[in-house]
Design a protein around this motif. Structure first.
Motif, PDB file in Angstrom:
ATOM      1  N   ILE A  40     -20.880  29.346  23.358  1.00 41.99           N
ATOM      2  CA  ILE A  40     -22.126  28.678  22.974  1.00 41.99           C
ATOM      3  C   ILE A  40     -21.870  27.189  22.783  1.00 41.99           C
ATOM      4  O   ILE A  40     -20.904  26.787  22.126  1.00 41.99           O
ATOM      5  N   LEU A  41     -22.756  26.392  23.366  1.00 43.90           N
ATOM      6  CA  LEU A  41     -22.733  24.945  23.150  1.00 43.90           C
ATOM      7  C   LEU A  41     -23.888  24.596  22.228  1.00 43.90           C
ATOM      8  O   LEU A  41     -25.048  24.689  22.631  1.00 43.90           O
ATOM      9  N   PRO A  42     -23.620  24.213  20.980  1.00 45.08           N
ATOM     10  CA  PRO A  42     -24.701  23.985  20.019  1.00 45.08           C
ATOM     11  C   PRO A  42     -25.282  22.580  20.086  1.00 45.08           C
ATOM     12  O   PRO A  42     -24.606  21.621  20.460  1.00 45.08           O
ATOM     13  N   PHE A  43     -26.568  22.501  19.726  1.00 44.47           N
ATOM     14  CA  PHE A  43     -27.231  21.227  19.493  1.00 44.47           C
ATOM     15  C   PHE A  43     -28.260  21.476  18.402  1.00 44.47           C
ATOM     16  O   PHE A  43     -29.228  22.210  18.605  1.00 44.47           O
ATOM     17  N   GLY A  44     -28.068  20.881  17.254  1.00 43.44           N
ATOM     18  CA  GLY A  44     -28.943  21.165  16.125  1.00 43.44           C
ATOM     19  C   GLY A  44     -28.841  22.635  15.756  1.00 43.44           C
ATOM     20  O   GLY A  44     -27.733  23.177  15.653  1.00 43.44           O
ATOM     21  N   ASP A  45     -29.987  23.282  15.599  1.00 43.59           N
ATOM     22  CA  ASP A  45     -29.958  24.711  15.252  1.00 43.59           C
ATOM     23  C   ASP A  45     -30.206  25.614  16.460  1.00 43.59           C
ATOM     24  O   ASP A  45     -30.529  26.788  16.317  1.00 43.59           O
ATOM     25  N   ILE A  46     -30.058  25.047  17.671  1.00 44.06           N
ATOM     26  CA  ILE A  46     -30.128  25.869  18.878  1.00 44.06           C
ATOM     27  C   ILE A  46     -28.820  25.733  19.641  1.00 44.06           C
ATOM     28  O   ILE A  46     -27.990  24.869  19.331  1.00 44.06           O
ATOM     29  N   GLY A  47     -28.628  26.577  20.619  1.00 43.19           N
ATOM     30  CA  GLY A  47     -27.409  26.492  21.405  1.00 43.19           C
ATOM     31  C   GLY A  47     -27.591  27.137  22.759  1.00 43.19           C
ATOM     32  O   GLY A  47     -28.390  28.060  22.924  1.00 43.19           O
ATOM     33  N   ALA A  48     -26.843  26.659  23.740  1.00 39.10           N
ATOM     34  CA  ALA A  48     -26.903  27.206  25.087  1.00 39.10           C
ATOM     35  C   ALA A  48     -25.796  28.234  25.264  1.00 39.10           C
ATOM     36  O   ALA A  48     -24.644  28.005  24.894  1.00 39.10           O
ATOM     37  N   LEU A  49     -26.159  29.393  25.823  1.00 46.19           N
ATOM     38  CA  LEU A  49     -25.177  30.419  26.165  1.00 46.19           C
ATOM     39  C   LEU A  49     -24.644  30.087  27.548  1.00 46.19           C
ATOM     40  O   LEU A  49     -25.399  30.080  28.531  1.00 46.19           O
ATOM     41  N   VAL A  50     -23.351  29.810  27.637  1.00 43.90           N
ATOM     42  CA  VAL A  50     -22.783  29.322  28.887  1.00 43.90           C
ATOM     43  C   VAL A  50     -21.516  30.091  29.254  1.00 43.90           C
ATOM     44  O   VAL A  50     -20.960  30.841  28.455  1.00 43.90           O
ATOM     45  N   CYS A  51     -21.086  29.861  30.473  1.00 38.94           N
ATOM     46  CA  CYS A  51     -19.838  30.416  30.978  1.00 38.94           C
ATOM     47  C   CYS A  51     -19.285  29.435  31.997  1.00 38.94           C
ATOM     48  O   CYS A  51     -20.048  28.792  32.735  1.00 38.94           O
ATOM     49  N   ASP A  52     -17.976  29.277  32.024  1.00 37.35           N
ATOM     50  CA  ASP A  52     -17.332  28.414  33.017  1.00 37.35           C
ATOM     51  C   ASP A  52     -17.055  29.214  34.277  1.00 37.35           C
ATOM     52  O   ASP A  52     -16.427  30.276  34.226  1.00 37.35           O
ATOM     53  N   PHE A  53     -17.508  28.711  35.408  1.00 38.15           N
ATOM     54  CA  PHE A  53     -17.235  29.338  36.697  1.00 38.15           C
ATOM     55  C   PHE A  53     -16.256  28.460  37.472  1.00 38.15           C
ATOM     56  O   PHE A  53     -16.455  27.252  37.592  1.00 38.15           O
ATOM     57  N   ILE A  54     -15.235  29.099  37.994  1.00 40.74           N
ATOM     58  CA  ILE A  54     -14.291  28.402  38.852  1.00 40.74           C
ATOM     59  C   ILE A  54     -14.638  28.762  40.288  1.00 40.74           C
ATOM     60  O   ILE A  54     -14.447  29.894  40.734  1.00 40.74           O
ATOM     61  N   LEU A  55     -15.168  27.790  41.005  1.00 36.52           N
ATOM     62  CA  LEU A  55     -15.584  28.022  42.389  1.00 36.52           C
ATOM     63  C   LEU A  55     -14.381  27.954  43.327  1.00 36.52           C
ATOM     64  O   LEU A  55     -13.425  27.232  43.063  1.00 36.52           O
ATOM     65  N   PRO A  56     -14.432  28.720  44.420  1.00 37.08           N
ATOM     66  CA  PRO A  56     -13.327  28.666  45.391  1.00 37.08           C
ATOM     67  C   PRO A  56     -13.148  27.255  45.938  1.00 37.08           C
ATOM     68  O   PRO A  56     -14.062  26.428  45.921  1.00 37.08           O
ATOM     69  N   ASP A  57     -11.944  26.988  46.442  1.00 30.74           N
ATOM     70  CA  ASP A  57     -11.636  25.669  46.992  1.00 30.74           C
ATOM     71  C   ASP A  57     -12.659  25.236  48.025  1.00 30.74           C
ATOM     72  O   ASP A  57     -13.004  25.993  48.932  1.00 30.74           O
TER      73      ASP A  57
END
Length: 278
Positions: A40-57
């Motif tokens: 979760i990346l927070p900002f104030g009292d909300i936050g974004a649910l995220v995931c890191d994707f590693i794309l192929p070369d």
């Protein structure tokens, strides 16, 4: 020499997430790219649910999505993550494909739409979406309706005393009477059912009717609606649907419920950065 590219993918936005514990089953979330854990990346009292994707070369998300099978798998992943989260938390689903180069871009986007996102989260807080599809056996329904049209019996008696020419036009008139009455009565039945279900919901909205190749039911789909239901009010909503089945089944109606879902039908939010935004 090309190198792998990391992007930040955003699923949705949550509120009151400071003490949230993410325990989504580990594994390759995307199915076609290497991925990190949900965070979760927070900002104030909300936050974004995220995931890191590693794309192929040498690849990017837009290129990957040009392959229909890859696109289907990523869309399914998007849905599975949101469906898992909504069973425990209030989450505002974002459109599929919201990607950013780094965390800072996500946080800036949250800040830029903070008041709108906060308002939308308040609107769906403590509620989940259920869908109800209504089907009608037209033949059975028409037969039931025909029995209620008193003018038909009069015309049928008149046919017996007429020559073939006039009898033909009388039969056509009976058909038109039945068709008109069927459409009028069908609309009344749909409105009555919708009013009963809507009384148990926070909001309701119309969804596009599906063809048989999609819905797979043997009879015609006559209504497709989504309802935003408060947690704790689901039993009452289900009871209302059972009551409709009892009342309308003898007239050829059938109902299918699907869910619970994130509030897809009650949100059309995006943060920017999506593959379709360019």
């Amino acid at each position: 020499m090309s190198s792998a590219t990391s992007i930040v993918y955003v699923y949705g936005v949550l509120t009151n997430c400071s003490d949230l514990v993410l325990d989504f089953p580990p594994g390759d979330l995307a199915g076609i790219v290497e991925s990190g854990p949900l965070r979760i990346l927070p900002f104030g009292d909300i936050g974004a649910l995220v995931c890191d994707f590693i794309l192929p070369d040498g690849s990017d998300l837009k290129t990957i999505l040009e392959d229909s099978r890859s696109a289907e798998r990523m869309i399914l992943n998007h849905h599975l993550v949101l469906a898992d989260m909504v069973s425990r938390y209030t989450i505002l689903p974002l459109r599929f494909g919201a990607v950013f180069a780094e965390d800072a871009g996500v946080i800036a986007a949250l800040g830029g739409r903070y008041s709108t996102l906060q308002k939308e989260l308040d609107r769906i807080d403590g509620a989940i979406e259920w869908g109800v599809k209504s089907f009608c056996n037209r033949k059975m329904f028409s037969e039931c309706v025909a029995e209620t049209v008193s003018e038909i019996s009069v015309l049928e008696k008149e046919i017996a005393d007429q020559g073939e020419g006039k009898a033909f036009f009388l039969r056509r008139r009976i058909q038109r009477l039945i068709l008109d009455e069927v459409e009028k009565t069908l609309e009344q039945c749909l409105v009555g059912a919708q009013d009963q279900l809507k009384s148990r919901a926070i909001e309701e909205t119309l969804v596009k009717l599906q063809p048989p190749t999609v819905h797979g039911h043997k009879h015609e789909m006559v209504s497709n609606r989504s309802y935003l239901i408060a947690r704790g009010a689901e039993d009452a909503f289900m009871q209302s649907l059972d009551d409709l089945r009892v009342v309308y089944a003898p007239f050829g109606f059938d109902y299918q419920i699907n869910g619970p879902w994130p509030a897809y039908s009650f949100s059309d939010q995006q943060l920017g950065g999506g593959v379709n935004d360019k």
